[in-house]
Design an enzyme around this catalytic site. Structure first.
Site, PDB file in Angstrom:
ATOM      1  N   SER A  12       0.843  -1.196   0.000  1.00 38.65           N
ATOM      2  CA  SER A  12       0.000   0.000   0.000  1.00 38.65           C
ATOM      3  C   SER A  12       0.877   1.245   0.000  1.00 38.65           C
ATOM      4  O   SER A  12       2.092   1.173   0.207  1.00 38.65           O
ATOM      5  CB  SER A  12      -0.916  -0.022   1.231  1.00 38.65           C
ATOM      6  N   GLU A  14       1.013   5.636   1.015  1.00 37.04           N
ATOM      7  CA  GLU A  14       0.408   6.706   1.827  1.00 37.04           C
ATOM      8  C   GLU A  14       0.628   8.077   1.181  1.00 37.04           C
ATOM      9  O   GLU A  14       1.714   8.365   0.686  1.00 37.04           O
ATOM     10  CB  GLU A  14       1.036   6.672   3.227  1.00 37.04           C
ATOM     11  N   THR A  45      -3.324  10.790   5.194  1.00 37.14           N
ATOM     12  CA  THR A  45      -3.200  11.205   6.599  1.00 37.14           C
ATOM     13  C   THR A  45      -4.263  12.252   6.962  1.00 37.14           C
ATOM     14  O   THR A  45      -4.920  12.842   6.093  1.00 37.14           O
ATOM     15  CB  THR A  45      -1.793  11.772   6.903  1.00 37.14           C
ATOM     16  N   ALA A  48      -4.473  15.997  13.350  1.00 33.43           N
ATOM     17  CA  ALA A  48      -5.194  15.841  14.619  1.00 33.43           C
ATOM     18  C   ALA A  48      -6.110  17.039  14.852  1.00 33.43           C
ATOM     19  O   ALA A  48      -5.777  18.170  14.497  1.00 33.43           O
ATOM     20  CB  ALA A  48      -4.200  15.685  15.763  1.00 33.43           C
ATOM     21  N   ARG A 103      -4.426   7.827  17.515  1.00 31.09           N
ATOM     22  CA  ARG A 103      -4.669   8.853  18.528  1.00 31.09           C
ATOM     23  C   ARG A 103      -4.352  10.231  17.963  1.00 31.09           C
ATOM     24  O   ARG A 103      -5.091  11.175  18.140  1.00 31.09           O
ATOM     25  CB  ARG A 103      -3.784   8.600  19.758  1.00 31.09           C
ATOM     26  N   ASP A 105      -1.362  13.472  17.518  1.00 30.29           N
ATOM     27  CA  ASP A 105      -0.598  14.272  18.488  1.00 30.29           C
ATOM     28  C   ASP A 105      -1.303  15.597  18.645  1.00 30.29           C
ATOM     29  O   ASP A 105      -1.755  16.185  17.653  1.00 30.29           O
ATOM     30  CB  ASP A 105       0.833  14.482  17.973  1.00 30.29           C
ATOM     31  N   ALA A 119      -5.796   5.529  21.010  1.00 33.56           N
ATOM     32  CA  ALA A 119      -6.297   4.902  19.778  1.00 33.56           C
ATOM     33  C   ALA A 119      -7.174   3.680  20.067  1.00 33.56           C
ATOM     34  O   ALA A 119      -8.103   3.407  19.307  1.00 33.56           O
ATOM     35  CB  ALA A 119      -5.116   4.532  18.877  1.00 33.56           C
ATOM     36  N   HIS A 145       7.074   3.623  20.922  1.00 39.13           N
ATOM     37  CA  HIS A 145       6.515   4.972  20.798  1.00 39.13           C
ATOM     38  C   HIS A 145       7.251   5.927  21.747  1.00 39.13           C
ATOM     39  O   HIS A 145       7.527   5.568  22.899  1.00 39.13           O
ATOM     40  CB  HIS A 145       5.006   4.942  21.123  1.00 39.13           C
ATOM     41  N   LYS A 161      -5.361  -2.203  21.294  1.00 37.79           N
ATOM     42  CA  LYS A 161      -5.962  -1.809  20.012  1.00 37.79           C
ATOM     43  C   LYS A 161      -6.411  -3.046  19.237  1.00 37.79           C
ATOM     44  O   LYS A 161      -7.450  -3.037  18.584  1.00 37.79           O
ATOM     45  CB  LYS A 161      -4.947  -1.003  19.176  1.00 37.79           C
ATOM     46  N   GLN A 208      15.528  16.680   6.290  1.00 38.94           N
ATOM     47  CA  GLN A 208      14.105  16.434   6.543  1.00 38.94           C
ATOM     48  C   GLN A 208      13.922  15.107   7.299  1.00 38.94           C
ATOM     49  O   GLN A 208      13.161  15.017   8.256  1.00 38.94           O
ATOM     50  CB  GLN A 208      13.381  16.372   5.197  1.00 38.94           C
ATOM     51  N   PHE A 212      12.191  14.589  10.993  1.00 34.80           N
ATOM     52  CA  PHE A 212      11.056  13.671  11.197  1.00 34.80           C
ATOM     53  C   PHE A 212      11.399  12.622  12.247  1.00 34.80           C
ATOM     54  O   PHE A 212      10.600  12.286  13.111  1.00 34.80           O
ATOM     55  CB  PHE A 212      10.787  12.879   9.916  1.00 34.80           C
ATOM     56  N   HIS A 262       4.121  -0.893   3.460  1.00 34.05           N
ATOM     57  CA  HIS A 262       3.324   0.333   3.320  1.00 34.05           C
ATOM     58  C   HIS A 262       4.331   1.454   3.034  1.00 34.05           C
ATOM     59  O   HIS A 262       5.211   1.715   3.853  1.00 34.05           O
ATOM     60  CB  HIS A 262       2.564   0.601   4.628  1.00 34.05           C
TER      61      HIS A 262
HETATM   62  P1  FAD Z   1      -1.825   5.187  20.829  1.00 34.55           P
HETATM   63  O1  FAD Z   1      -1.863   3.785  20.342  1.00 34.55           O
HETATM   64  O2  FAD Z   1      -3.001   5.695  21.569  1.00 34.55           O
HETATM   65  O3  FAD Z   1      -0.505   5.334  21.727  1.00 34.55           O
HETATM   66  C1  FAD Z   1      -0.011   6.614  22.111  1.00 34.55           C
HETATM   67  C2  FAD Z   1       0.868   6.487  23.369  1.00 34.55           C
HETATM   68  O4  FAD Z   1       0.040   6.233  24.512  1.00 34.55           O
HETATM   69  C3  FAD Z   1       1.865   5.337  23.338  1.00 34.55           C
HETATM   70  O5  FAD Z   1       3.001   5.748  24.060  1.00 34.55           O
HETATM   71  C4  FAD Z   1       1.159   4.205  24.072  1.00 34.55           C
HETATM   72  O6  FAD Z   1       2.059   3.289  24.685  1.00 34.55           O
HETATM   73  C5  FAD Z   1       0.307   4.961  25.095  1.00 34.55           C
HETATM   74  N1  FAD Z   1      -1.022   4.355  25.298  1.00 34.55           N
HETATM   75  C6  FAD Z   1      -1.824   3.827  24.342  1.00 34.55           C
HETATM   76  N2  FAD Z   1      -2.994   3.399  24.859  1.00 34.55           N
HETATM   77  C7  FAD Z   1      -2.935   3.659  26.182  1.00 34.55           C
HETATM   78  C8  FAD Z   1      -3.854   3.472  27.239  1.00 34.55           C
HETATM   79  N3  FAD Z   1      -5.065   2.937  27.027  1.00 34.55           N
HETATM   80  N4  FAD Z   1      -3.452   3.880  28.486  1.00 34.55           N
HETATM   81  C9  FAD Z   1      -2.236   4.433  28.691  1.00 34.55           C
HETATM   82  N5  FAD Z   1      -1.326   4.647  27.721  1.00 34.55           N
HETATM   83  C10 FAD Z   1      -1.669   4.271  26.472  1.00 34.55           C
HETATM   84  N6  FAD Z   1      -0.652  11.246  13.190  1.00 34.55           N
HETATM   85  C11 FAD Z   1      -1.581  12.110  12.736  1.00 34.55           C
HETATM   86  O7  FAD Z   1      -1.851  13.125  13.382  1.00 34.55           O
HETATM   87  N7  FAD Z   1      -2.251  11.889  11.551  1.00 34.55           N
HETATM   88  C12 FAD Z   1      -2.021  10.784  10.804  1.00 34.55           C
HETATM   89  O8  FAD Z   1      -2.644  10.613   9.755  1.00 34.55           O
HETATM   90  C13 FAD Z   1      -1.057   9.834  11.261  1.00 34.55           C
HETATM   91  N8  FAD Z   1      -0.819   8.694  10.589  1.00 34.55           N
HETATM   92  C14 FAD Z   1       0.039   7.758  11.107  1.00 34.55           C
HETATM   93  C15 FAD Z   1       0.188   6.538  10.453  1.00 34.55           C
HETATM   94  C16 FAD Z   1       1.044   5.553  10.953  1.00 34.55           C
HETATM   95  C17 FAD Z   1       1.152   4.237  10.234  1.00 34.55           C
HETATM   96  C18 FAD Z   1       1.791   5.816  12.136  1.00 34.55           C
HETATM   97  C19 FAD Z   1       2.739   4.780  12.678  1.00 34.55           C
HETATM   98  C20 FAD Z   1       1.645   7.021  12.803  1.00 34.55           C
HETATM   99  C21 FAD Z   1       0.768   7.998  12.312  1.00 34.55           C
HETATM  100  N9  FAD Z   1       0.562   9.211  12.962  1.00 34.55           N
HETATM  101  C22 FAD Z   1      -0.375  10.108  12.492  1.00 34.55           C
HETATM  102  C23 FAD Z   1       1.308   9.548  14.174  1.00 34.55           C
HETATM  103  C24 FAD Z   1       0.560   9.120  15.457  1.00 34.55           C
HETATM  104  O9  FAD Z   1      -0.646   9.833  15.570  1.00 34.55           O
HETATM  105  C25 FAD Z   1       1.469   9.412  16.649  1.00 34.55           C
HETATM  106  O10 FAD Z   1       2.546   8.523  16.649  1.00 34.55           O
HETATM  107  C26 FAD Z   1       0.793   9.469  18.007  1.00 34.55           C
HETATM  108  O11 FAD Z   1       1.725   9.986  18.948  1.00 34.55           O
HETATM  109  C27 FAD Z   1       0.335   8.119  18.536  1.00 34.55           C
HETATM  110  O12 FAD Z   1      -0.734   7.623  17.852  1.00 34.55           O
HETATM  111  P2  FAD Z   1      -1.221   6.097  18.109  1.00 34.55           P
HETATM  112  O13 FAD Z   1      -2.440   5.888  17.343  1.00 34.55           O
HETATM  113  O14 FAD Z   1      -0.101   5.167  17.931  1.00 34.55           O
HETATM  114  O15 FAD Z   1      -1.569   6.221  19.674  1.00 34.55           O
END
Ligand code: FAD
Length: 290
Positions: A12, A14, A45, A48, A103, A105, A119, A145, A161, A208, A212, A262
């Site tokens: 895939s 992105e 993407t 947030a 989730r 940022d 998430a 992370h 998740k 860059q 990142f 991906h």
């Molecule tokens: P989570 O899975 O919620 O984790 C975030 C942090 O919280 C981690 O440290 C985890 O260990 C901790 N955590 C998770 N669940 C819990 C819980 N229930 N209780 C306590 N702690 C917990 N960002 C954008 O803004 N837009 C995008 O389109 C985007 N696309 C992405 C695509 C991919 C493939 C990846 C890998 C990242 C992407 N990101 C994007 C970045 C992402 O949003 C960030 O990395 C963000 O900081 C974490 O998102 P997550 O969904 O992994 O969060």
């Protein structure tokens, strides 16, 4: 060979939503060219708090209408459940079947975290609202992370998740295949049994990439950094070195059983096209929209 080997391969690409008319036209041309590779889907993407909401929706609709399955990213931080519900309904009405659930940022200056904090809560919400309608992808972090308390806490949070209903995962990019296979082994020990697709960031621009990588906690190995430093502003040498490194990385991942790739394309045809063709992905593997 690895336990991920049993899954059908998924290749895939992105995109991110363009901000200008010129960006929109360039992305359209990129999409038309990359469509020839027959990707399983193209994801887009999402900023947030909905900061790119319109751009994401427009880009995704155009991809889907062109006949390629589109996968909008959706992040929950700084959004209300009402906003998220509306977007889900819109995607459903447009025939979109796949969501990358994140989730996100918190954008600087944003006061409200929103109703869903992590998430896993978003995955649960999507399942509550729409049942099994969407295939849900989530993010995975082979190099941990940056905000996680520990590698094992991060893994437990990844499992939340999956338990909430994620169908598969895409990783943060990495350049060390051992980190990926160690992560996948740890997942297997915790009975996490979904495809975990390596996210691959091509190397085209040293500064860059360094910026990142600092922000998202991805490690650029010293041997790669040192060579990139040597190339200075010689972009052609960086690109050719980068393509070579990524082809070898993907080849290692796939030959040891990874369930696909991906590509973080950065909205460009190259180097995704060159890497895809050099790896003969369409000839060697049957890619399926899972
Ligand atoms: P989570 O899975 O919620 O984790 C975030 C942090 O919280 C981690 O440290 C985890 O260990 C901790 N955590 C998770 N669940 C819990 C819980 N229930 N209780 C306590 N702690 C917990 N960002 C954008 O803004 N837009 C995008 O389109 C985007 N696309 C992405 C695509 C991919 C493939 C990846 C890998 C990242 C992407 N990101 C994007 C970045 C992402 O949003 C960030 O990395 C963000 O900081 C974490 O998102 P997550 O969904 O992994 O969060």
């Amino acid at each position: 060979m690895h336990s991920q080997q049993k899954f059908a391969k998924s290749f895939s690409i992105e995109f991110f939503p363009p901000k200008t008319q010129l960006g929109t036209e360039n992305l359209r041309n990129t999409r038309i060219t990359l469509a020839e590779l027959k990707p399983a889907y193209i994801s887009v993407t999402f900023g947030a708090g909905g900061s790119t909401q319109e751009g994401t929706i427009e880009t995704v609709t155009e991809i889907q209408t062109s006949g390629i399955p589109a996968a909008p990213h959706l992040s929950c931080i700084a959004s209300s459940t009402e906003q998220l519900r509306e977007i889900l309904m819109l995607y459903k009405a447009n025939g979109i079947r796949r969501i990358v659930a994140l989730r996100g940022d918190l954008p600087s200056g944003t006061q409200s975290l929103g109703e869903l904090r992590y998430a896993n809560e978003l995955v649960e919400f999507i399942r509550q609202e729409t049942g099994d309608y969407f295939k849900i992808e989530v993010a995975a972090y082979p190099e941990v992370h940056p905000q996680a308390n520990s590698a094992s806490a991060d893994l437990s949070n990844f499992k939340r998740k999956v338990d909430a209903g994620a169908d598969s995962a895409i990783t943060q990019y990495f350049y060390n295949p051992d980190a990926f296979f160690r992560f996948v082994d740890d997942c297997e020990k915790r009975q996490i049994d979904i495809p975990i697709i390596p996210g691959i960031m091509p190397i085209t621009n040293h500064k860059q990439l360094a910026r990142f990588s600092d922000a998202c906690g991805a490690e650029i190995p010293r041997w790669i950094r040192k060579r990139l430093e040597d190339f200075g502003d010689d972009l052609e040498s960086i690109k050719s070195f980068g393509v070579d490194v990524i082809i070898k990385l993907c080849d290692t991942l796939l030959s040891q059983g990874a369930a696909g790739i991906h590509f973080y394309s950065m909205n460009k045809v190259q180097p995704t096209q060159e890497i895809w063709q050099a790896l003969k992905l369409n000839e060697r593997y049957i890619s399926k929209d899972l």
